[in-house]
Design a protein around this motif. Structure first.
Motif: not given
Length: 414
Positions: A94-111
């Protein structure tokens, strides 16, 4: 140059520990903390890294001495072990998949932000561009996962982690805090402002990630190590913990030096661009963004792997990356990760929240390994020393304290 590359590629399972630990969750927490509280939470980072090193070493040693992985051993040897293992799988996933949502969102925003620095005319299509970038990233990562070999995963992570570490360290030489700020940060204190307690819990959730310790036995076995590699395993755990501290502290220091003194706390990904560029210039900003992006990409791999790793650990103690179960679970995780980009949610807020949830299974993970490594029959004459036991008990006490702090922080937030 060949020797340097060889040295980097020779790095062991600790590279996965850095991948799990220093993702955009960690970088986001460090940037928000550095820009909002200066170096005040450096002591939390230092303690978390010390305890992480102890736990990585302990889990790795247990695997090499007994040949067993963590959750399989919990289920097999501990009273209530099956229930504990299932709770850990649910909590960590649960913690890692929630984290994954934020990671992908931030990575896409950064690019998108990197592209925007050089092509400002694209400003009006942010949502569509970010969503498109997120889909491309996650499809690429899933395709790489299907290759399914430990050595391949390790080499990809080495590339991302090396770029990340160099980017942040070079940025630190361009923008840095005052020495007295750093010294004050080593004195334990919690910011007496809204969100201060949550940030402490997020720090521990991202730096003392339960997934890092639980997955280590499988990665140690994947590396092909055995009982003759105990010394190498110890060195690998120490280096990994030290690198996590140095890289994370560098991120916090850059944010403190560039943003805190200017009174510019970060709440959105765009804030990093707006505030860093005037202070550090386009080159330093691009470099810092590439570091953050590498942190994100290095975390997507381990986060996608975590659920099949834990299930394989629980079922048999071995990881089959070519199984149907592995492919289905990782495909579902990929779809789950697109929630933040699809709904256009604030990925930074989501990321910090997910890190807080990670602390709640930590006491179970530490208590379980304390019981296992002090079982003389299992350890086959390899006695767990007094100092290691003191370190493990201290880590357990620290995790319980932080879990309570996290509960209080979430009650205030909601």
């Amino acid at each position: 140059m060949k020797k340097i590359i060889g040295l980097v590629l020779a790095f062991g399972p600790g590279i996965f520990a850095i991948g799990y630990t220093i993702g955009t969750g960690s970088v986001t927490s460090m940037i928000v903390a550095g820009s909002t509280y200066g170096m005040q939470l450096l002591w939390v980072l230092m303690l978390s890294c010390i305890f992480s090193g102890i736990l990585m070493f302990t889990y790795g040693n247990y695997a090499l001495i007994t040949g067993e992985t963590a959750l399989f051993a919990f289920k097999k040897h501990l009273k209530w072990g099956k229930m504990i293992a299932i709770l850990i799988i649910l909590g960590v996933t649960f913690g890692q998949w929630n984290s994954l949502m934020g990671i992908l969102g931030i990575s896409a925003n950064i690019i998108f932000e990197i592209i925007l620095i050089y092509f400002p005319q694209l400003e009006g299509v942010e949502y569509e561009a970010v969503l498109g970038i997120a889909i491309i990233i996650i499809l690429t990562m899933y395709a790489l996962l299907l290759v399914g070999r430990y050595t391949f995963f390790e080499k990809i992570l080495v590339i991302f982690v090396t770029i990340m570490g160099l980017s942040f360290l070079v940025s630190l030489f361009m923008v840095y805090p005052q020495p007295e700020e750093v010294i004050r940060g080593l004195i334990p204190s919690i910011p007496k402002v809204k969100g201060g307690k949550m940030m402490v819990a997020a720090f521990v959730g991202t730096t003392m990630a339960a997934a890092t310790f639980l997955s280590r036995p499988l990665f140690v076995k994947g590396k092909g190590w055995n009982i003759s590699n105990l010394g190498q395993q110890k060195k690998d755990a120490i280096i990994a913990a030290c690198l996590v501290f140095v890289i994370s502290a560098s991120v916090m220091a850059v944010a403190c030096g560039a943003l805190f003194l200017e009174g510019e706390p970060v709440t959105k990904v765009l804030d990093m661009a707006n505030t860093l560029e005037p202070v550090a210039g386009k080159f330093a900003l691009t470099l810092f963004f590439f570091g953050t992006l590498s942190a994100g990409l290095s975390s997507i791999f381990p986060c996608l792997l975590i659920a099949p790793i834990l299930l394989s650990d629980y079922q048999s103690g071995t990881l089959d990356t070519h199984s149907r179960q592995f492919k289905i679970i990782t495909a579902f995780a990929c779809l789950f990760s697109l929630i933040v980009p699809i709904f256009g949610a604030n990925p930074i807020e989501m990321q910090i929240m997910s890190q807080v949830f990670n602390v709640f299974v930590l006491p179970l993970v530490i208590l379980g390994i304390i019981l296992l490594v002090n079982n003389k029959k299992l350890m086959r004459g390899h006695k767990t020393g007094l100092w290691l036991n003191i370190g493990l008990v201290a880590a357990l006490f620290f995790s319980c304290l932080i879990s309570y702090n996290g509960i209080m922080a979430l009650l205030v937030y909601f």
